[in-house]
Design a protein around this motif. Sequence first.
Motif, PDB file in Angstrom:
ATOM      1  N   ALA A 183       0.456  -0.767  -0.786  1.00 32.36           N
ATOM      2  CA  ALA A 183       0.158   0.027  -0.179  1.00 32.36           C
ATOM      3  C   ALA A 183       0.470   1.162  -0.047  1.00 32.36           C
ATOM      4  N   VAL A 184       2.210   1.060   0.341  1.00 33.72           N
ATOM      5  CA  VAL A 184       2.860   2.163   0.517  1.00 33.72           C
ATOM      6  C   VAL A 184       4.000   2.890  -1.350  1.00 33.72           C
ATOM      7  N   TYR A 193       8.913  -1.161   3.343  1.00 37.84           N
ATOM      8  CA  TYR A 193       8.326  -2.449   2.555  1.00 37.84           C
ATOM      9  C   TYR A 193       9.145  -2.302   0.993  1.00 37.84           C
ATOM     10  N   GLU A 215      -4.949  -2.208   1.855  1.00 41.08           N
ATOM     11  CA  GLU A 215      -4.432  -3.946   2.557  1.00 41.08           C
ATOM     12  C   GLU A 215      -5.620  -5.014   2.454  1.00 41.08           C
ATOM     13  N   SER A 223       0.670  -4.307   6.582  1.00 41.48           N
ATOM     14  CA  SER A 223       0.449  -4.001   8.270  1.00 41.48           C
ATOM     15  C   SER A 223      -1.353  -5.229   8.871  1.00 41.48           C
ATOM     16  N   ASN A 248       6.269  -2.251  10.141  1.00 40.71           N
ATOM     17  CA  ASN A 248       6.432  -1.078   9.775  1.00 40.71           C
ATOM     18  C   ASN A 248       6.606   0.381  10.704  1.00 40.71           C
ATOM     19  N   ARG A 297       4.332   2.864  16.185  1.00 35.06           N
ATOM     20  CA  ARG A 297       3.126   4.461  15.440  1.00 35.06           C
ATOM     21  C   ARG A 297       3.226   5.237  16.293  1.00 35.06           C
ATOM     22  N   ARG A 349      -8.147   9.453  11.634  1.00 38.59           N
ATOM     23  CA  ARG A 349      -8.216   8.591  10.994  1.00 38.59           C
ATOM     24  C   ARG A 349      -7.178   6.661  11.473  1.00 38.59           C
ATOM     25  N   MET A 390      -6.363   2.346  11.079  1.00 38.92           N
ATOM     26  CA  MET A 390      -6.821   1.464   9.950  1.00 38.92           C
ATOM     27  C   MET A 390      -8.037   0.803  10.853  1.00 38.92           C
ATOM     28  N   TRP A 399      -5.970   3.233   3.778  1.00 43.31           N
ATOM     29  CA  TRP A 399      -4.882   4.509   3.296  1.00 43.31           C
ATOM     30  C   TRP A 399      -4.917   4.578   2.434  1.00 43.31           C
ATOM     31  N   ASN A 437       0.697   6.384  12.518  1.00 39.97           N
ATOM     32  CA  ASN A 437       1.628   5.867  11.635  1.00 39.97           C
ATOM     33  C   ASN A 437       3.244   5.856  12.313  1.00 39.97           C
ATOM     34  N   VAL A 485       6.287   5.783   7.130  1.00 39.73           N
ATOM     35  CA  VAL A 485       4.540   5.996   6.112  1.00 39.73           C
ATOM     36  C   VAL A 485       4.314   7.384   6.107  1.00 39.73           C
TER      37      VAL A 485
HETATM   38  O1  EAX Z   1       1.069  -0.300   5.929  1.00 36.10           O
HETATM   39  O2  EAX Z   1      -3.215   1.704   7.066  1.00 36.10           O
HETATM   40  C1  EAX Z   1      -1.988   1.742   7.890  1.00 36.10           C
HETATM   41  O3  EAX Z   1      -2.344   2.953   8.216  1.00 36.10           O
HETATM   42  C2  EAX Z   1      -0.626   0.882   7.720  1.00 36.10           C
HETATM   43  O4  EAX Z   1       0.398   1.439   8.153  1.00 36.10           O
HETATM   44  C3  EAX Z   1       0.108   1.474   5.939  1.00 36.10           C
HETATM   45  O5  EAX Z   1      -1.142   1.090   4.937  1.00 36.10           O
HETATM   46  C4  EAX Z   1       0.883   0.291   5.231  1.00 36.10           C
END
Ligand code: EAX
Length: 330
Positions: free
Chosen positions: A36-37, A43, A76, A94, A149, A152, A173, A175, A196, A213, A217
Amino acid sequence: MMKVCFHGLASLMALLLVGSAWAQSQDTRTMKLASAVPMDHPYNIGARKFADLIKERTNGRIEIKLYPSNQLGKGEREMTEGIQQGAIDLLVSSTGPLGGFSPSINILDFPFLFRDFTHVDLVLDGPIGRKLLDDFEKAQIKALAFWENGFRHLTNNREPVKKVGDAKGLKIRTMENKVHLAAWKAAGLNPTPMAWGEVFTALQQKVIDGQENPIAVFHSSKLWDAAQKHFSLTAHVYSPSPFLMSKMIFEALPKEDQTLFLKTALEVGKFQRKVNRDAEETKLREMVSRGVQVVRDVDRESFKRAMSSVYDQFSSQFPKAEIEAIMNAK
Ligand code: EAX
């Protein structure tokens, strides 16, 4: 006569060459590795290394193409569904939405569960970590190893946050993760789950005030361009990233390739974690040069106290003994 023999030999040679090239092309296969990054996120530094090692160790039989930045799905959760269906071969994700696929993995999402990176490695590279990875098989997913990751941290566009009270009412926001949602609600914030791929625009349009995050990220997604001017080093939760593979594709591989994928995934996992950790300070300095105010002296105890009720809230699914087995690992 000589001329005829020579042409015959030449065309036979050509046929053999084409034949072996064709045969070889039949043996090589291309796999998709999604994330996703962006490409400069650890990653994908790990993914690049994995792809190169697999190509080298299979003498070019297996090529792995990288698909960063949600190219293969909105987030994801969608890409993990792609892994289950065999539409995507490999994914670094993640734990965010993964509790919906393998519920036991959510035990790693509790706030302040890990003391530091050494504690993380001890647990994830030990029997507890292996069991959590093996649990994914029930969901048609082969979890090869834990990549990273990172810890956070909370960011926002309103004010520097030093203690939990400063963040009261912030709309952030999170996850798509029930433990994270509950932790931020308990802390007095207003959390909303989101994939994300939707966060950057939501921050720019001020639909939300903030997000949380790891440094990598924030840095690779350039969140300073999404009005995220305040970065508080809360380290409120550690975020592991299981390296996932489609179980059906894994099981269709010859045994020696299965062993190779597992061994190489574990090896690159160590490399990838080191890359992530070694780069954090440099990235923080660059973020400051981009106008981000980094709050280092955060009162983490205030967050820990405010979030502690989630342990009781989920104690039926994650009994105290299991939590303590992780917390007290030495
Ligand atoms: O895996 O969704 C998130 O905040 C994750 O940390 C990001 O997609 C990286």
